[in-house]
Design a protein around this motif. Structure first.
Motif, PDB file in Angstrom:
ATOM      1  N   LEU A  33       0.830  -1.196   0.000  1.00 21.01           N
ATOM      2  CA  LEU A  33       0.000   0.000   0.000  1.00 21.01           C
ATOM      3  C   LEU A  33       0.868   1.251   0.000  1.00 21.01           C
ATOM      4  CD1 LEU A  33      -2.629  -1.095   2.672  1.00 21.01           C
ATOM      5  CD2 LEU A  33      -2.852  -1.174   0.194  1.00 21.01           C
ATOM      6  N   PRO A  34       0.363   2.346  -0.565  1.00 24.22           N
ATOM      7  CA  PRO A  34       1.121   3.591  -0.531  1.00 24.22           C
ATOM      8  C   PRO A  34       1.427   3.999   0.903  1.00 24.22           C
ATOM      9  CG  PRO A  34      -0.745   3.767  -2.028  1.00 24.22           C
ATOM     10  CD  PRO A  34      -0.900   2.475  -1.305  1.00 24.22           C
ATOM     11  N   CYS A  35       2.579   4.600   1.098  1.00 26.39           N
ATOM     12  CA  CYS A  35       2.968   5.029   2.431  1.00 26.39           C
ATOM     13  C   CYS A  35       2.047   6.137   2.926  1.00 26.39           C
ATOM     14  CB  CYS A  35       4.414   5.536   2.419  1.00 26.39           C
ATOM     15  SG  CYS A  35       5.619   4.261   1.991  1.00 26.39           S
ATOM     16  N   THR A  36       1.925   6.231   4.237  1.00 28.27           N
ATOM     17  CA  THR A  36       1.162   7.333   4.810  1.00 28.27           C
ATOM     18  C   THR A  36       1.939   8.635   4.629  1.00 28.27           C
ATOM     19  OG1 THR A  36       2.142   6.893   6.989  1.00 28.27           O
ATOM     20  CG2 THR A  36       0.012   5.869   6.490  1.00 28.27           C
ATOM     21  N   VAL A  37       1.235   9.749   4.759  1.00 26.75           N
ATOM     22  CA  VAL A  37       1.837  11.046   4.467  1.00 26.75           C
ATOM     23  C   VAL A  37       1.661  11.978   5.665  1.00 26.75           C
ATOM     24  CG1 VAL A  37       1.509  10.827   1.980  1.00 26.75           C
ATOM     25  CG2 VAL A  37      -0.305  11.851   3.379  1.00 26.75           C
ATOM     26  N   LYS A  38       2.282  13.153   5.556  1.00 24.98           N
ATOM     27  CA  LYS A  38       2.221  14.144   6.625  1.00 24.98           C
ATOM     28  C   LYS A  38       0.946  14.988   6.498  1.00 24.98           C
ATOM     29  CE  LYS A  38       7.254  14.489   6.917  1.00 24.98           C
ATOM     30  NZ  LYS A  38       8.419  15.392   6.825  1.00 24.98           N
ATOM     31  N   ILE A  39       0.688  15.754   7.540  1.00 27.38           N
ATOM     32  CA  ILE A  39      -0.512  16.572   7.595  1.00 27.38           C
ATOM     33  C   ILE A  39      -0.553  17.604   6.471  1.00 27.38           C
ATOM     34  CG2 ILE A  39       0.529  18.239   9.204  1.00 27.38           C
ATOM     35  CD1 ILE A  39      -2.248  18.479  10.526  1.00 27.38           C
ATOM     36  N   SER A  40       0.616  18.073   6.051  1.00 26.40           N
ATOM     37  CA  SER A  40       0.670  19.084   4.987  1.00 26.40           C
ATOM     38  C   SER A  40       0.317  18.512   3.622  1.00 26.40           C
ATOM     39  CB  SER A  40       2.060  19.710   4.939  1.00 26.40           C
ATOM     40  OG  SER A  40       3.057  18.714   4.731  1.00 26.40           O
ATOM     41  N   ASP A  41       0.258  17.182   3.507  1.00 29.78           N
ATOM     42  CA  ASP A  41       0.009  16.536   2.213  1.00 29.78           C
ATOM     43  C   ASP A  41      -1.450  16.150   1.999  1.00 29.78           C
ATOM     44  OD1 ASP A  41       2.753  16.631   1.517  1.00 29.78           O
ATOM     45  OD2 ASP A  41       3.140  14.852   2.743  1.00 29.78           O
ATOM     46  N   VAL A  42      -2.311  16.456   2.950  1.00 25.39           N
ATOM     47  CA  VAL A  42      -3.733  16.113   2.808  1.00 25.39           C
ATOM     48  C   VAL A  42      -4.571  17.380   2.918  1.00 25.39           C
ATOM     49  CG1 VAL A  42      -3.441  13.767   3.684  1.00 25.39           C
ATOM     50  CG2 VAL A  42      -3.972  15.617   5.278  1.00 25.39           C
ATOM     51  N   PRO A  43      -5.757  17.412   2.292  1.00 24.27           N
ATOM     52  CA  PRO A  43      -6.636  18.581   2.420  1.00 24.27           C
ATOM     53  C   PRO A  43      -6.998  18.852   3.879  1.00 24.27           C
ATOM     54  CG  PRO A  43      -7.358  17.144   0.641  1.00 24.27           C
ATOM     55  CD  PRO A  43      -6.295  16.397   1.370  1.00 24.27           C
ATOM     56  N   TRP A  44      -7.398  20.077   4.151  1.00 25.37           N
ATOM     57  CA  TRP A  44      -7.654  20.513   5.526  1.00 25.37           C
ATOM     58  C   TRP A  44      -8.732  19.692   6.216  1.00 25.37           C
ATOM     59  CZ3 TRP A  44     -12.435  22.035   7.135  1.00 25.37           C
ATOM     60  CH2 TRP A  44     -13.376  22.322   6.144  1.00 25.37           C
ATOM     61  N   VAL A  45      -9.710  19.189   5.444  1.00 22.32           N
ATOM     62  CA  VAL A  45     -10.825  18.497   6.074  1.00 22.32           C
ATOM     63  C   VAL A  45     -10.374  17.220   6.781  1.00 22.32           C
ATOM     64  CG1 VAL A  45     -11.444  17.079   4.056  1.00 22.32           C
ATOM     65  CG2 VAL A  45     -13.219  17.773   5.704  1.00 22.32           C
ATOM     66  N   PHE A  46      -9.248  16.622   6.358  1.00 20.98           N
ATOM     67  CA  PHE A  46      -8.765  15.383   6.967  1.00 20.98           C
ATOM     68  C   PHE A  46      -7.813  15.640   8.136  1.00 20.98           C
ATOM     69  CE2 PHE A  46      -9.290  14.254   2.368  1.00 20.98           C
ATOM     70  CZ  PHE A  46     -10.460  13.534   2.527  1.00 20.98           C
ATOM     71  N   ARG A  47      -7.434  16.863   8.339  1.00 19.11           N
ATOM     72  CA  ARG A  47      -6.404  17.161   9.339  1.00 19.11           C
ATOM     73  C   ARG A  47      -6.983  17.161  10.752  1.00 19.11           C
ATOM     74  NH1 ARG A  47      -3.295  22.192   6.216  1.00 19.11           N
ATOM     75  NH2 ARG A  47      -2.892  21.014   4.267  1.00 19.11           N
ATOM     76  N   GLU A  48      -6.281  16.484  11.638  1.00 21.24           N
ATOM     77  CA  GLU A  48      -6.654  16.430  13.047  1.00 21.24           C
ATOM     78  C   GLU A  48      -5.672  17.269  13.853  1.00 21.24           C
ATOM     79  OE1 GLU A  48      -9.278  15.030  14.283  1.00 21.24           O
ATOM     80  OE2 GLU A  48      -9.973  13.920  12.518  1.00 21.24           O
ATOM     81  N   ARG A  49      -6.196  17.969  14.835  1.00 25.11           N
ATOM     82  CA  ARG A  49      -5.333  18.808  15.656  1.00 25.11           C
ATOM     83  C   ARG A  49      -4.256  17.982  16.345  1.00 25.11           C
ATOM     84  NH1 ARG A  49      -9.091  21.918  19.741  1.00 25.11           N
ATOM     85  NH2 ARG A  49     -10.115  19.876  19.720  1.00 25.11           N
ATOM     86  N   HIS A  50      -3.010  18.440  16.206  1.00 23.54           N
ATOM     87  CA  HIS A  50      -1.841  17.871  16.900  1.00 23.54           C
ATOM     88  C   HIS A  50      -1.435  16.496  16.370  1.00 23.54           C
ATOM     89  CE1 HIS A  50      -2.922  21.116  19.595  1.00 23.54           C
ATOM     90  NE2 HIS A  50      -4.051  20.510  19.913  1.00 23.54           N
TER      91      HIS A  50
END
Length: 317
Positions: A33-50
């Protein structure tokens, strides 16, 4: 004799060859599977605080998100805690059904409803955490489904407590207002749906009170972690995979639900003469209202989901 031995050796060799092919077959069934990515690589709606890493890449195939059930990412524990809990509920359902006739006993119907509602909210939650990362529309759609599960569980939880655990004086006070109040407030809570600790004669001598007490304690603890992003707010990036407040919330709300079901199972058995006189044929109305609540919740989620989809299309244009 030698021919037979050689045939057996040949079969063993073929079987060994087949065994060696198993890892390759598994690899083809579960591709890398593709590797997971950092918070900066996903749209804002998927971002979780901290939560800074461990995000799954959006816009992949549905197969990819189902396979991430076996991948390490920042939603893994959220998926597995509720998935395993849903399986535990099924096991308890099977155990209880060996001694309880859910179909023919009308007074068993509230117990059936709370078991069904618990399985529903746990399953919907696991699906939301597993599949919501595909797109922004998927995010809203699956979490609306999650909220339907919460609403259904709140009704089922409150119904079962009202039916089995309530005392006569409380029943007199709230009769006639109970169902209306639950319809008006089913969307407010975070998944516990627990009523106040019932008053029982004999105080601590009634062992079921202990289950009700811990049900409320675990509900309050889970509510805290649902509302407060601890401990990840204190250690940003350190709890990306294990230790998030929402993961702790999941664990406590599962224990809360299991305590609740154990208490209600005991109340169903030991308080039957009391609630039979108290409620009469009320169980039939409860089932109809449960179906009505579930339909209203689902239709509301579907309507809001369509509004979100229309809004997203407008943004794209």
């Amino acid at each position: 004799m030698a021919t037979v031995v050689m045939e057996q050796i040949g079969r063993l060799f073929i079987n060994a060859q087949q065994l060696r092919q198993i890892p390759q077959l598994l690899e083809s069934a579960f591709p890398t599977l593709p590797c997971t990515v950092k918070i900066s690589d996903v749209p804002w709606v998927f971002r979780e605080r901290h939560i800074l890493t461990g995000y799954r890449q959006p816009d992949q195939s549905w197969r990819y998100y189902f396979l991430t059930l076996f991948q390490r990412h920042n939603e893994s524990l959220n998926v597995w805690t509720h998935l395993l809990a849903a399986l535990i509920i099924l096991v308890k359902w099977q155990e209880i059904s060996e001694t309880v006739d859910f179909l023919r006993d009308p007074h068993a119907q509230p117990l059936f409803i709370v078991l069904l509602a618990a399985f529903t909210y746990l399953s919907f939650s696991a699906l939301a955490h597993l599949l919501s990362a595909k797109s922004e529309l998927s995010f809203y759609s699956f979490y609306f489904l999650d909220y339907v599960g919460v609403a259904v569980y709140q009704y089922g939880s409150a119904l079962a407590h009202y039916y089995y655990a309530i005392e006569k004086e409380w029943h007199t006070r709230v009769q006639g207002l109970f169902y209306l109040s639950k319809l008006l407030s089913f969307g407010v809570g975070a998944g516990g749906g627990g009523p106040p600790l019932p008053r029982r004669g004999g105080g601590g001598s009634d062992p079921v009170v202990t289950y009700h007490f811990y049900h409320m304690v675990f509900f309050l603890i889970s509510a805290y972690f649902f509302c407060c992003p601890h401990p990840e707010s204190l250690f940003p990036g350190r709890c990306d995979f294990i230790g998030q407040g929402h993961q702790i919330f999941h664990i406590f709300v599962v224990v809360c639900t299991l305590m609740q079901i154990e208490a209600l199972k005991i109340d169903f058995t030991e308080r039957r003469p009391f609630y039979e006189r108290l409620h009469g044929d009320l169980a039939h109305d409860a089932v109809a209202l449960f179906i009505f609540t579930a339909c209203c919740s689902a239709l509301t989620a579907f309507y809001v989901r369509n509004r979100v989809r229309a809004s997203l299309h407008e943004k794209e244009e």
